[in-house]
Write an enzyme that holds these catalytic residues in place. Structure first.
Site, PDB file in Angstrom:
ATOM      1  N   HIS A   1    -108.539 -41.755  50.801  1.00 23.80           N
ATOM      2  CA  HIS A   1    -107.307 -42.438  51.214  1.00 23.80           C
ATOM      3  C   HIS A   1    -107.639 -43.548  52.221  1.00 23.80           C
ATOM      4  CE1 HIS A   1    -102.976 -42.484  52.612  1.00 23.80           C
ATOM      5  NE2 HIS A   1    -103.577 -42.948  53.694  1.00 23.80           N
ATOM      6  N   GLU A   2    -108.398 -43.212  53.253  1.00 25.61           N
ATOM      7  CA  GLU A   2    -108.724 -44.214  54.280  1.00 25.61           C
ATOM      8  C   GLU A   2    -109.596 -45.320  53.682  1.00 25.61           C
ATOM      9  OE1 GLU A   2    -106.938 -44.053  56.713  1.00 25.61           O
ATOM     10  OE2 GLU A   2    -106.362 -41.956  56.656  1.00 25.61           O
TER      11      GLU A   2
ATOM     12  N   HIS B   1    -107.568 -47.793  51.822  1.00 28.06           N
ATOM     13  CA  HIS B   1    -106.779 -48.707  52.663  1.00 28.06           C
ATOM     14  C   HIS B   1    -107.457 -50.082  52.782  1.00 28.06           C
ATOM     15  CE1 HIS B   1    -103.168 -46.826  53.901  1.00 28.06           C
ATOM     16  NE2 HIS B   1    -103.727 -45.814  54.541  1.00 28.06           N
TER      17      HIS B   1
ATOM     18  N   GLU C   1     -99.577 -47.054  51.565  1.00 28.29           N
ATOM     19  CA  GLU C   1     -99.940 -45.638  51.640  1.00 28.29           C
ATOM     20  C   GLU C   1    -100.008 -45.004  50.250  1.00 28.29           C
ATOM     21  OE1 GLU C   1    -101.069 -44.214  54.201  1.00 28.29           O
ATOM     22  OE2 GLU C   1    -100.618 -45.830  55.598  1.00 28.29           O
TER      23      GLU C   1
ATOM     24  N   ASP D   1    -103.113 -43.124  48.626  1.00 28.17           N
ATOM     25  CA  ASP D   1    -103.042 -41.752  48.096  1.00 28.17           C
ATOM     26  C   ASP D   1    -103.567 -41.683  46.666  1.00 28.17           C
ATOM     27  OD1 ASP D   1    -101.976 -40.528  50.313  1.00 28.17           O
ATOM     28  OD2 ASP D   1     -99.897 -40.581  49.619  1.00 28.17           O
TER      29      ASP D   1
ATOM     30  N   HIS E   1     -95.339 -43.842  55.271  1.00 32.02           N
ATOM     31  CA  HIS E   1     -95.753 -42.952  54.180  1.00 32.02           C
ATOM     32  C   HIS E   1     -94.531 -42.529  53.374  1.00 32.02           C
ATOM     33  CE1 HIS E   1     -98.849 -42.285  57.348  1.00 32.02           C
ATOM     34  NE2 HIS E   1     -99.653 -42.375  56.317  1.00 32.02           N
TER      35      HIS E   1
ATOM     36  N   ARG F   1     -95.609 -37.675  48.022  1.00 30.44           N
ATOM     37  CA  ARG F   1     -97.027 -38.039  48.112  1.00 30.44           C
ATOM     38  C   ARG F   1     -97.806 -37.159  47.139  1.00 30.44           C
ATOM     39  NH1 ARG F   1     -99.243 -38.906  54.140  1.00 30.44           N
ATOM     40  NH2 ARG F   1    -100.966 -39.778  52.925  1.00 30.44           N
TER      41      ARG F   1
HETATM   42 ZN   LIG Z   1    -102.824 -44.130  55.257  1.00 25.40          ZN
END
Ligand SMILES: [Zn+2]
Length: 751
Positions: A582-583, A586, A644, A648, A712, A718
């Protein structure tokens, strides 16, 4: 029993009998030999008797099986609502506490860290063992726990601020004594704003701070932005829904009552605070909503003199010079009209000073000092906090105050993050966690690049090459910043603060002053690209565009996110693995993609690839827009949450691919041993582990706030959103084409 020979029922000759005995003996010997060989091979680990039915019965496997079992609800169809299937067991056993507006696995882990910190902070001070910084942390904590003293002080510490310029409060009139009486002639908005920012670290109307220059990310620069309001959602000031109106009514009554508690006359408070609310509504109207705050439109670099020409109603240079304490930073005395600043919201500032120009000074003063009162309310005696609780009942749905220890732990943690971080990691962080984090990071990096090369059909090769370069340059920071291990450095960093166990309010003000000035330290200094400054006890993870770093503080690296190497890898890949992904992703979301591998806002995309990215994003915006959240009575905001959602969806794919590669390479394709007592394959456990990170329930007030202010999507979506787009999920759970969890050809995908 058919066909079995028994001596009595089947007659036979001696000859045939002896032949039968010889055959039987032969069979017996061969079977014994074969069995012996098999047993030998099994004992040597050379063959596996039941490769598809192996169970892991170590204490770690039993523990993780129990953890999974306690969260799921197997009566829900995983193909219809995977979130409920994965989380219903947990949420029904973990109701939202009275002092919380929502509760889930993340808040549970946060609480768990708070309890660990409580235990550490409550240990008596040891002059021999504790560093100066740790001693300060313990004194700060005990001053906050000293409720007798806090009760005795009551409103006095705040009133003493309100007696003097620049925080005299018009609404109090002469009820605070003649010296505290506000005078229009002596009031200076600039002075009040600058003191509030420079001494108390509170930003009203204007947010001034130091951070890397987006287009020259080695350098720090001053930035000017809009500030926050009292209510968290801008919509609460603007909408005419029943909820929004009730929030505004409760807010007004709250301001009035607090003013009265501090000595104001009730009817005067009523009329003054009405004007204050009206002013704040006007500010809400001109604020730039999140969806319109893009990196390019916010990059307006100019010098202070140009800013003063653009918006001449305010003395920008005078303000900035008053905020920065040049006794602390003598090198910043040279700030003048040629100093560069990035003005993130020019239109907002133009509108702001138009509004303020037409406003009565008294209302502006009432508003600014109200913000001071509101910000320090939580440091006063109980009666002020009980009045806040009444307000919180309306806007958050909470019915009790958090325990004092929890409030104090959070205060000390926020004020002295590195001292607290050091205390935490010394006891609760195991260095060997770095090894698996490196395995996960490299797995994610490989998966991202592998999919880019093999599956991405919408990006041209030149842009792909640059994306690959950026992916290779992503730097992972794990656990804690190295400098917290240096006692001298930490002690020196906070040497100006001297706390007393008997003066909680005074201690708070010292921490505010320290915080207010801390970011100016960086102006004129290079951005340290390989360092990080995240509090180690943070239960969260981050991506930094300006340094191209992914960050995982020690607080995040715990069960049920991070499981050690003795536990099934499927659980770690599904939880912390997806978080790493996830990071990582980004860096390639709708905002992060604009920054290059060096952290500069510098377009590296071809026009075609950029168009394709935008087109594909639309699919995801529409998908999430279509989710209606009953708890909030609102739809998810697809555009607001796009970054976000991209992270995800990408993170899930990358982590799954990395997991399968780990199985192929480290286990030669042999699946991990099954967990006892639960009927799940490890691919299924991977997805369950992902969902378990997100188990959370909300009060309606909190659900509404999440939709309006959250970046988010709500946890429920999510899980459903990313999984229903992923073909490996539907394979793992055999989800038929028309089920909710299988979007089939409708699936959206970026990375
Ligand atoms: Zn995030």
């Amino acid at each position: 029993m058919e066909g079995e020979a028994t001596g009595n029922s089947v007659p036979g000759t001696k000859r045939t009998a002896s032949k039968a005995i010889r055959i039987a003996l032969g069979v017996f010997i061969s079977v014994t030999v074969v069995l012996g060989i098999v047993l030998f091979l099994v004992s040597q680990g050379l063959i596996n008797l039941y490769p598809k039915q192996q169970y892991c019965l170590t204490s770690e496997c039993i523990e993780s099986a129990a953890s999974i079992l306690s969260k799921v609800n197997q009566s829900v169809d995983p193909c219809e609502n995977f979130f409920r299937f994965a989380c219903d067991g947990w949420t029904s056993n973990n109701p939202i506490p009275e002092d919380s507006s929502n509760y889930g696995v993340y808040p549970w882990l946060r609480q768990n860290v708070d309890l660990k910190l409580k235990a550490l902070l409550e240990k008596p001070i040891s002059k021999r063992r504790d560093s100066e910084a740790v001693q300060k942390a313990k004194i700060l904590y005990s001053s906050c726990m000293n409720e007798n003293k806090i009760e005795k002080a009551d409103a006095k510490p705040l009133l003493s601020i309100l007696k003097h310029s620049p925080f005299r409060w018009p609404v109090l009139e002469s009820n605070i004594g003649p010296e505290g009486q506000w005078s229009e002639r002596k009031f200076s908005m600039l002075q009040t704003l600058a003191t509030f920012r420079g001494q108390y670290s509170n930003s009203v109307f204007i947010r001034l701070y130091v951070s890397p220059d987006d287009k020259s990310s080695n350098k720090h620069i001053l930035k000017l932005d809009q500030a926050t309001l009292c209510l968290s959602a801008r919509e609460d000031y603007l909408d005419n829904t029943t909820e929004a109106k009730s929030y505004r009514d409760a807010f007004l009554q709250f301001m009035v009552d607090i003013a009265v508690l501090l000595g104001a006359n009730a009817s005067r408070a009523e009329s003054d605070m009405k004007s204050v609310l009206k002013l704040e509504i006007k500010i809400a109207e001109i604020m730039i909503p999140h969806e319109n705050r893009s990196s390019e439109t916010m990059y307006n670099k100019m010098n202070i003199s140009a800013l003063s020409t653009m918006i001449p109603q305010f003395d920008w240079l005078g303000y900035i010079k008053r905020v920065i304490d040049t006794k602390l930073y003598p090198q910043l005395k040279d700030i003048g009209p040629s100093e560069n600043v990035i003005v993130r919201v020019p239109q907002y500032f133009k509108d702001l000073f138009r509004i303020l120009g037409n406003e009565r000074k008294k209302t502006i003063a009432n508003y600014l000092v109200w913000r001071m009162v509101y910000s320090r309310l939580f440091n006063l005696s109980r009666r002020f906090q009980y009045r806040w609780l009444e307000f919180s009942r309306v806007i958050e749905g909470t019915t009790s105050l958090p325990p004092q220890w929890d409030k104090c732990v959070n205060f000390v943690e926020g004020a002295l993050p590195y001292a607290i971080g050091r205390m935490f990691v010394d006891v609760h962080f195991q260095e060997d966690k770095r090894e698996m984090m490196a395995e996960l990071t490299e797995g994610i990096r490989w998966a991202f690049i592998d999919m880019l090369e093999k599956e991405n059909d919408w990006m041209d090769s030149g842009t792909k090459r640059k994306a690959k370069e950026k992916a290779k340059a992503v730097l992972a920071k794990v656990g804690y910043p190295e400098f917290i291990m240096n006692d001298t450095y930490i002690n020196e960093d906070i040497k100006t603060m001297k706390f007393s166990e008997n003066d909680y309010f005074g201690n708070v003000l010292q921490t505010r002053k320290y915080l207010a000035q801390s970011d100016f330290y960086w102006l004129r200094k290079e951005v340290p690209k390989t360092e990080w400054f995240t509090s180690p006890t943070t239960v969260n993870a981050f991506y930094s565009a300006s340094t191209n770093q992914i960050r995982f503080p020690a607080g995040e690296l715990q069960k049920p996110f991070f499981w050690g190497t003795e536990y099934p890898r499927s659980l770690s890949y599904g939880a912390i693995g997806v978080i790493v992904g996830h990071e990582f992703t980004h860096g390639f979301d709708n905002n992060g993609r604009k920054y290059d591998k060096n952290g500069n806002l510098d377009p590296w995309w071809s026009t075609d690839s950029e168009e394709n990215f935008k087109e594909k994003s639309k699919c995801m915006i529409n998908q999430y827009n279509s989710y209606y959240w009953k708890r909030a009575g609102l739809n998810v905001k697809g555009k607001r949450t796009l970054a976000e959602n991209i992270a995800d969806n990408g993170g899930l794919r990358e982590a799954f691919r990395a997991y399968r590669k780990w199985i192929e390479e480290k286990r030669q394709g042999v699946e991990e041993a099954l967990l006892p007592g639960i009927p799940f394959t490890h691919n299924q456990l991977f997805f369950l582990s992902y969902a378990h990170v997100r188990c959370n329930s909300f009060r309606p007030e909190s659900a509404r706030e999440q939709i309006y202010t959250g970046v988010h999507s709500p946890p429920h979506f999510r899980v459903i959103g990313a999984m229903s787009n992923f073909e490996e999920f539907r394979k793992a759970f055999n989800c038929p084409v028309n089920s909710t969890m299988n979007r089939g050809a409708e699936s959206c995908r970026l990375w």
